[in-house]
Design a protein around this motif. Structure first.
Motif, PDB file in Angstrom:
ATOM      1  N   PHE A 239      -4.359  30.777  35.081  1.00  0.00           N
ATOM      2  CA  PHE A 239      -5.663  31.531  34.724  1.00  0.00           C
ATOM      3  C   PHE A 239      -6.620  30.643  34.690  1.00  0.00           C
ATOM      4  O   PHE A 239      -6.688  29.317  34.466  1.00  0.00           O
ATOM      5  CB  PHE A 239      -5.400  31.726  33.073  1.00  0.00           C
TER       6      PHE A 239
ATOM      7  N   TYR B 253      -7.347  28.113  26.948  1.00  0.00           N
ATOM      8  CA  TYR B 253      -6.204  28.454  27.914  1.00  0.00           C
ATOM      9  C   TYR B 253      -6.326  27.787  29.203  1.00  0.00           C
ATOM     10  O   TYR B 253      -5.346  27.534  29.696  1.00  0.00           O
ATOM     11  CB  TYR B 253      -6.350  29.977  28.107  1.00  0.00           C
ATOM     12  N   LYS B 254      -7.410  27.567  29.914  1.00  0.00           N
ATOM     13  CA  LYS B 254      -7.546  26.711  30.988  1.00  0.00           C
ATOM     14  C   LYS B 254      -7.268  25.293  30.864  1.00  0.00           C
ATOM     15  O   LYS B 254      -6.528  24.784  31.698  1.00  0.00           O
ATOM     16  CB  LYS B 254      -9.248  26.794  31.624  1.00  0.00           C
TER      17      LYS B 254
ATOM     18  N   PHE C  37      -3.094  38.240  33.909  1.00  0.00           N
ATOM     19  CA  PHE C  37      -3.102  37.038  34.589  1.00  0.00           C
ATOM     20  C   PHE C  37      -1.964  36.226  33.986  1.00  0.00           C
ATOM     21  O   PHE C  37      -1.831  36.139  32.791  1.00  0.00           O
ATOM     22  CB  PHE C  37      -4.358  36.153  34.218  1.00  0.00           C
TER      23      PHE C  37
ATOM     24  N   ILE D 286     -11.801  35.222  33.155  1.00  0.00           N
ATOM     25  CA  ILE D 286     -11.481  36.790  32.848  1.00  0.00           C
ATOM     26  C   ILE D 286     -12.574  37.643  33.757  1.00  0.00           C
ATOM     27  O   ILE D 286     -12.292  38.530  34.322  1.00  0.00           O
ATOM     28  CB  ILE D 286     -11.907  37.092  31.273  1.00  0.00           C
TER      29      ILE D 286
ATOM     30  N   TRP E 276      -0.334  32.873  32.881  1.00  0.00           N
ATOM     31  CA  TRP E 276      -1.019  32.054  31.916  1.00  0.00           C
ATOM     32  C   TRP E 276      -1.052  30.772  32.497  1.00  0.00           C
ATOM     33  O   TRP E 276      -2.101  29.970  32.420  1.00  0.00           O
ATOM     34  CB  TRP E 276      -0.442  31.820  30.446  1.00  0.00           C
TER      35      TRP E 276
ATOM     36  N   GLU F 209       1.469  35.848  29.911  1.00  0.00           N
ATOM     37  CA  GLU F 209       0.195  36.230  30.185  1.00  0.00           C
ATOM     38  C   GLU F 209      -0.913  35.492  29.304  1.00  0.00           C
ATOM     39  O   GLU F 209      -0.496  34.703  28.439  1.00  0.00           O
ATOM     40  CB  GLU F 209      -0.381  37.729  30.138  1.00  0.00           C
ATOM     41  N   ALA F 210      -2.148  35.332  29.719  1.00  0.00           N
ATOM     42  CA  ALA F 210      -3.223  34.643  29.080  1.00  0.00           C
ATOM     43  C   ALA F 210      -3.678  35.472  27.838  1.00  0.00           C
ATOM     44  O   ALA F 210      -4.049  36.596  28.069  1.00  0.00           O
ATOM     45  CB  ALA F 210      -4.256  34.408  29.926  1.00  0.00           C
TER      46      ALA F 210
ATOM     47  N   THR G 176      -5.783  32.378  40.992  1.00  0.00           N
ATOM     48  CA  THR G 176      -6.399  32.975  40.054  1.00  0.00           C
ATOM     49  C   THR G 176      -5.446  33.531  38.858  1.00  0.00           C
ATOM     50  O   THR G 176      -5.840  33.711  38.057  1.00  0.00           O
ATOM     51  CB  THR G 176      -7.122  34.294  40.765  1.00  0.00           C
ATOM     52  N   GLY G 177      -4.176  33.605  39.091  1.00  0.00           N
ATOM     53  CA  GLY G 177      -3.264  34.275  38.249  1.00  0.00           C
ATOM     54  C   GLY G 177      -2.978  35.617  38.361  1.00  0.00           C
ATOM     55  O   GLY G 177      -2.216  36.169  37.405  1.00  0.00           O
TER      56      GLY G 177
ATOM     57  N   GLY H 148      -6.723  39.396  29.472  1.00  0.00           N
ATOM     58  CA  GLY H 148      -5.759  38.413  29.700  1.00  0.00           C
ATOM     59  C   GLY H 148      -4.293  39.009  30.161  1.00  0.00           C
ATOM     60  O   GLY H 148      -3.763  37.897  30.826  1.00  0.00           O
TER      61      GLY H 148
ATOM     62  N   SER I 246      -3.167  25.526  30.471  1.00  0.00           N
ATOM     63  CA  SER I 246      -2.384  25.795  31.806  1.00  0.00           C
ATOM     64  C   SER I 246      -2.486  24.682  32.606  1.00  0.00           C
ATOM     65  O   SER I 246      -1.552  24.174  33.142  1.00  0.00           O
ATOM     66  CB  SER I 246      -2.997  27.065  32.224  1.00  0.00           C
TER      67      SER I 246
END
Length: 740
Positions: free
Chosen positions: A411, A221-222, A406, A414, A408, A394-395, A532-533, A403, A225
């Motif tokens: 993100f 995910y990081k 946050f 967690i 996405w 969202e994530a 941070t999201g 998740g 994004s």
């Protein structure tokens, strides 16, 4: 360190002892207690830090770290507040200048050498402020055509997201290889990934054009994004710099994508650094490198300009703005706490038709990119027969539901510590409330945030976001004039948090569709922390025709029925009341309210009347001005039943003597809080006391006299941002190493 981590370490140590020194059955019980005691001793004494770093390799913070920060701050604060230009960017501007000899570095130079590649969220803000100041001094007025360059690559540390699991070059990672990395089956693979032909060293060959839309790992995910922000995400339409205008108001500045910019270039950062160096001719380029920029200086320059220069600053009302211009914003009419029915009335068809007429006129006079035109383009087609697609994403992280808290796009991780979560929510709450106050939006606390305010004026310790409601009229203002605005909070006199908080205002595409539908778009807008999201959920309250479709007999109408008849719950459970008569009476009340246009709701079917909300009560929340509904008790009882009386929830107990929620396992036998001497609890009480004491006095006088607040009554931030604490630890380390 968090309590659960300490306990886990103790148990691990106990098991290790059991393996090394096995005892006979008859002595196992005694051994167990001895091993637990030894484990506690090891964790709390010399081996504590070694074990934590070895087992977890993390940088978790707690409130004792903030105390340590404040104790040591005078020693290194001059260096801590400096933002340094990365040497790679400096070298691209001045390729013929060499770096200093590392053997002869001063303390300041040594610090620069160790921090010059680390992303500093204050640097880009300092440069924006300097550019604004240079424009003001050059023109001796606010130039309405002034604008600032922007790129996501400069404002966020995106490259670090591409180093999540790999120690080698990512240049060969394309969309097909990303499947294996993210563990996504080919049949479910997102349509939003495009493979690139080439990329610089350290960057993958993937370009995401939309959300991942599949449960996967934190690392995937990081990467996704960061790729989206780097290649595809639109830039904000404007910046809103809170607190740097005359009289502490905000300045709105349009943005533009930097010329000749590409995904990796950071041309905006380079151009502003170059321009800044032209303003300090008596300082060599390397002196600037080692000295850095201090954001507090830039804020002070602007304040001095407004106070010493005789210029006319026009406060143009939002309704008179047709397009983006640089302007000072701030509510000059004061803040009315009295709402009108017209604030909630909304007809979707009339709204869309009126918007189309305005856009047609703007095109005729050659202004197609007006605010009205942008608003019309941003909303889902009104005449579409299908449900609008989910707007906010969202994530979706494998193995956890957290998740969902946050956005996405921004993100990062967690597993935030309790202190980190509270500090982030503290600053995002303050930023939203100050922005809304400055702009003059009619907004108030709702749901869990309203409940947190009721107990002690703070966020609940288990909450992961902020909930606010807004009138329909204010939502339209937000959508038209401030959608896709990046808000930078520069209001604090406390330098520790200055320039770190940056928040994107994102308004959904179905704000004109006021029915719940499939439930995918019940949130109208979000105020998102781009570091941070974390986000603020913003939902509008409106009077619409959707009330006609409601059935008072349905279970989902329980909250509505309590609005119609506060005794509904008791009557429904009564054996002496005929249910059909009860529902008939409720339907009559609903019909009367509807005819009177005095029943409002959000898209998640929370219902209110004007008497519930009016007049809004001014208060302080997280230390800054906020508003709560007039009948906040009745609203909370409808939504949470026994929430006003329940002193235990979510593993916490409210301790009245401390005025805070404390984990049940800490001082478990002390339900009041007068015999709890836990260090972290006492520190939390110490730092929150100013806000909780104000809240307690406010609640005691609520029914005796009206309360008014000005910004002079607000409290300074009670929590230091986690980033600045971590930065201070590095600064302290480098200073010590250079001195000794």
């Amino acid at each position: 360190m968090d309590r659960w981590r300490r306990s886990k370490l103790v148990l691990i140590f106990a098991k290790i002892l059991g393996v090394i020194f096995p005892l006979k059955n008859k002595t196992r019980l005694g051994y167990f207690f001895i091993s637990i005691a030894i484990g506690h001793l090891v964790v709390y004494l010399a081996a504590k830090d070694v074990l934590v770093s070895w087992l977890y390799h993390d940088d978790y913070l707690n409130i004792t770290d903030m105390e340590d920060f404040e104790t040591k701050l005078p020693i290194f604060q001059d260096y801590l507040y400096r933002s340094y230009v990365p040497y790679s960017i400096f070298n691209s501007l001045y390729p013929n200048e060499t770096n200093a000899d590392s053997k002869t570095l001063s303390v300041s130079q040594h610090l620069y050498e160790n921090l010059n590649q680390e992303h500093d969220p204050r640097l880009i803000v300092s440069l924006w402020l300097n550019s604004l100041y240079q424009s003001l001094t050059h023109n001796n007025k606010l130039n309405s055509q002034f604008s600032l360059p922007f790129s996501w690559a400069s404002i966020l540390d995106l490259k670090s997201n591409f180093r999540v699991q790999y120690s080698t070059d990512l240049s060969n990672l394309d969309c097909i290889q990303f499947l294996g990395f993210a563990q996504i089956p080919l049949v479910n693979y997102t349509r939003h990934c495009q493979s690139l032909k080439s990329s610089p060293s350290g960057y993958p060959k993937v370009k995401f054009t939309g959300p991942l839309n599949y449960y996967t790992s934190i690392e995937a995910y990081k990467l996704a994004s960061a790729s989206y922000l780097l290649h595809s995400a639109p830039i904000p339409d404007r910046l809103c710099l809170l607190g740097v205008g005359p009289n502490g108001n905000a300045v709105n500045i349009p943005t533009y994508r930097a010329r000749h910019d590409n995904s990796y270039n950071k041309y905006d950062l380079k151009s502003m650094i170059y321009d800044y160096l032209l303003t300090v001719p008596n300082e060599s380029s390397h002196e600037f490198l080692y000295k850095g920029m201090n954001i507090q200086d830039q804020v002070q320059f602007l304040k001095e300009f407004w106070s010493s220069t005789d210029i006319e600053s026009s406060y143009i009302p939002d309704r008179l703005i047709d397009g983006d211009v640089t302007r000072i914003i701030g509510s000059t009419m004061g803040h009315s706490t009295t709402l009108q029915k017209s604030d909630f009335q909304f007809d979707a068809e009339d709204f869309v038709n009126e918007l189309k007429n305005k856009v047609s006129k703007s095109i005729e006079i050659l202004t197609p990119n007006s605010l009205d035109h942008r608003l019309l383009r941003s909303i889902y087609p009104f005449d579409s027969n299908s449900e609008p697609p989910k707007y906010f994403h969202e994530a979706s992280i494998l193995g956890t539901s957290r998740g969902a808290h946050f956005d996405w796009r921004f993100f990062q991780k967690i597993d935030y510590s309790h202190y980190e979560t509270q500090a982030i929510l503290h600053r995002i709450s303050r930023a939203w409330l100050r922005f809304a106050y400055n702009v003059g939006l009619n907004t108030w606390l709702a749901h869990g945030s309203l409940l947190g305010w009721y107990w002690n004026g703070l966020n609940m310790p288990w909450d992961q976001d902020l909930d606010v409601q807004i009138t329909m009229e204010s939502l339209i203002t937000l959508a038209r004039n401030y959608n896709q605005t990046l808000v930078v909070d520069l209001t604090s006199n406390n330098r520790e948090n200055l320039g770190i908080g940056k928040y994107l205002i994102d308004v959904g595409s179905s704000i004109h569709l006021r029915e719940k539908g499939n439930g995918e778009n019940i949130i109208d807008a979000r105020f998102i922390d781009i570091e941070t999201g974390f986000y603020v959920d913003i939902t509008a309250i409106a009077f619409t025709r959707s009330v006609e479709k409601l059935s008072v007999k349905h279970k989902s109408s329980n909250e509505l029925n309590q609005l119609l008849d506060p005794e509904f719950t008791n009557k429904e459970n009564s054996n002496t009341i005929v249910k059909e008569d009860l529902y008939s009476d409720l339907y009559k009340l609903l019909t009367l309210m509807y005819k009177d246009e005095n029943i409002f709701n959000c898209k998640n079917d929370h219902f209110y009347n004007l008497q519930d909300l009016n007049p809004l009560i001014p208060t302080l929340y997280e230390g800054v001005i906020a508003y709560v509904p007039n009948r906040y008790k009745e609203i909370l009882k409808r939504e949470y039943r026994k929430s006003l009386l329940n002193y235990e929830y979510g593993g916490y107990t409210f301790r009245p003597m401390l005025d805070i929620w404390v984990p049940n396992k800490i001082c478990s036998k002390d339900r009041i809080g007068d015999r709890c001497f836990d260090k972290e609890v006492l520190l939390e009480t110490k730092y929150t006391r100013a806000i909780t004491s104000t809240h307690r006095k406010e609640m005691d006088t609520r029914y005796r006299s009206p309360i008014t607040y000005t910004q002079q009554d607000e409290h300074e931030p009670l929590r230091v941002d986690p980033w600045i604490i971590k930065r201070s630890e590095k600064v302290e380390k480098f200073i010590k190493s250079s001195i000794y």
